[in-house]
Design a protein around this motif. Structure first.
Motif, PDB file in Angstrom:
ATOM      1  N   THR A  21      13.153  -0.193   7.984  1.00  0.00           N
ATOM      2  CA  THR A  21      12.408   1.047   7.793  1.00  0.00           C
ATOM      3  C   THR A  21      13.093   1.954   6.778  1.00  0.00           C
ATOM      4  O   THR A  21      14.324   1.929   6.616  1.00  0.00           O
ATOM      5  N   THR A  22      12.283   2.756   6.113  1.00  0.00           N
ATOM      6  CA  THR A  22      12.848   3.735   5.190  1.00  0.00           C
ATOM      7  C   THR A  22      13.733   4.734   5.937  1.00  0.00           C
ATOM      8  O   THR A  22      14.684   5.274   5.364  1.00  0.00           O
ATOM      9  N   GLU A  56       9.091  -2.449   8.672  1.00  0.00           N
ATOM     10  CA  GLU A  56       7.838  -1.865   8.213  1.00  0.00           C
ATOM     11  C   GLU A  56       7.257  -2.751   7.114  1.00  0.00           C
ATOM     12  O   GLU A  56       8.014  -3.414   6.376  1.00  0.00           O
ATOM     13  N   GLY A  62       4.316   0.964   5.308  1.00  0.00           N
ATOM     14  CA  GLY A  62       5.300   1.935   5.772  1.00  0.00           C
ATOM     15  C   GLY A  62       5.231   2.280   7.241  1.00  0.00           C
ATOM     16  O   GLY A  62       6.052   3.058   7.735  1.00  0.00           O
TER      17      GLY A  62
END
Length: 474
Positions: free
Chosen positions: A80-81, A350, A365
């Motif tokens: 994930t970011t 994601e 995302g």
């Protein structure tokens, strides 16, 4: 799994009732997050949705979907970011948190530094460190004191990792150890809390734990920086080390020099720090869970002991790398312990583009929580999936009478991002458990609450203490 549209959207998925603003945050304890999600999976099925503050999340336990997601990394799915941002803030954006071309560049160098040939030359050092752990446990047996397994095993794994990573004999098993070891336990709990936070509070308000983390990271950076400088000076004085590096750090610096890779000092620290953290927590917890099952199933302990005796006697421990490959029952026992008690019971990823999963359109995302432990304990993956049965791993394929889907067993991940430290972890697990079987009787020290699963980025056994006695030999 396809790009494009599905017949459902994330909002169409079942899931627990939400509150305004909070979503499901009021029902989640992050040290038990995996258990809560597994309970909800029983109620809401193989794919459901939750919300943590503003973040909408899809939770997946379907084994086919999880397997496809894992093998489509890094192009189709990524960490994930949020993890990447937190790891970057903590100066730990090494191979574990890197993505895309950064990941490909770093992985080539890191995997080479951990290859099997290097582990072969490292084995005598590992055997020496196992001997120190044995002596520590012999002293505990003489005094009849309870042993905090996780504490002792984290000292052991730090010693092993310091030797492998930096060529430094920390010897925290027999001495207080260097500063670097005392800061490692500050990192994972805060990383776990920040990655799952509904709001990045630490960017505005610093809690005591955040300030403690800052001090720990600064100390780690100073210590690792000093080691990098000393290693560079040693390699400059002894150029032959570029052709035959003796440890992880030398191997990375040699690769950097040979390939002109642009590997920065920040990336060297990030990867060295990640190796220290992962080596300490994951391997120590895996061994601890295996010992827990030894106490729960003494007949299995005796079977493992008989196998070890036949292999290593009259020695008190494994003495060669070749012996670690000749313990089929112990390997089966460890597989079963890792199947039921994986140190990473859930993965969070994601998609890199809009994708359809189980007929549901998931926007690019969107965080996905993959319940990898649940897929490995379902009856459709393994016969009587909740039962502890090491023998299942020893039955020839054509003689099985129930499901046994090895693809649902992923304690080290799967696909291109399979853990590069897998071989080192398994080597440590085998050598420590063989030493325990050969030399000690082990009994649990029962806590009122029993041994519990505690999630702090990795899953560790809480309240696990044992009493060791010197083995009674006829």
């Amino acid at each position: 799994m396809e790009s494009g549209s599905g017949t459902r959207t994330l909002g169409d998925l079942p899931g627990p009732a939400e509150l305004p603003v909070l979503g499901n945050l009021h029902r989640i304890r992050f040290d038990r997050l995996h258990l809560t999600l597994e309970e909800w999976a029983e109620r809401y099925g193989p794919m459901f949705r939750i919300r943590i503050g503003p973040h909408r999340i899809a939770v997946i336990s379907d084994r086919s979907a999880i397997r496809r997601i894992l093998v489509q990394r890094p192009d189709g799915f990524r960490r994930t970011t949020a993890l990447e941002a937190v790891a970057t803030e903590m100066r730990l954006r090494g191979l574990f948190a890197a993505e895309g071309e950064d990941w490909r560049r770093q992985r080539r160098i890191v995997v080479d530094a951990l290859n099997r040939a290097r582990l072969k030359t490292f084995f005598p050092t590992l055997a020496m460190t196992v001997g120190r752990l044995q002596r520590r446990w012999e002293r505990a047996a003489e005094s009849a004191e309870a042993v905090d397994l996780c504490r002792d095993l984290m000292r052991f794994t730090v010693d092993v990792t310091m030797q492998l990573a930096f060529g430094i004999d920390a010897n925290t098993l027999e001495t207080p150890g260097p500063v670097i070891q005392r800061h490692l336990d500050k990192v994972f709990p805060v990383l776990h809390r920040r990655v799952n936070a509904a709001f990045p509070y630490w960017r505005y308000i610093r809690l005591p734990s955040d300030r403690a983390l800052d001090r720990a990271l600064a100390a780690l950076e100073r210590e690792v920086g000093a080691m990098v400088r000393a290693t560079r000076e040693r390699m400059a004085a002894e150029p032959q080390r570029f052709q035959a590096p003796a440890n992880f750090l030398e191997a990375i610096l040699a690769a950097v020099e040979a390939e002109d890779s642009g590997f920065s000092d920040a990336e060297i620290f990030a990867n060295a720090g990640t190796l220290l953290l992962a080596g300490e927590d994951t391997t120590a917890n895996s061994i601890s869970w295996a010992v827990h099952y030894f106490t729960e199933y003494p007949e299995q302990f005796e079977r493992a002991r008989a196998e070890v005796d036949a292999l290593v006697a009259p020695e008190t421990a494994i003495v060669s790398l070749e012996q670690t490959k000749e313990l089929p029952f112990l390997d089966a026992f460890c597989n079963e312990a890792m199947r039921l008690k994986p140190v990473a019971p859930l993965h969070v990823l994601e998609p890199t583009a809009d994708v359809t999963i189980l007929d549901c359109l998931i926007p690019k995302g969107t965080p996905l929580m993959l319940l990898v432990r649940r897929m490995a304990t379902r009856d459709e993956s393994f016969d009587h999936g909740e039962r502890f049965d090491p023998g299942r791993w020893l039955v020839p394929h054509g003689e099985r009478h129930g499901p046994h889907d090895g693809r649902a067993f992923a304690p080290f991940g799967a696909g291109p991002r399979l853990c590069p430290g897998r071989n080192l972890a398994l080597l440590q697990i085998r050598t420590v458990l063989a030493m325990l079987c050969r030399n000690f009787e082990v009994e649990p020290v029962r806590a009122d609450t029993g041994v519990q699963e505690h999630l702090a980025f990795t899953m560790m056994p809480a309240n696990l203490s044992v009493r060791l006695m010197r083995r009674r030999r006829a």
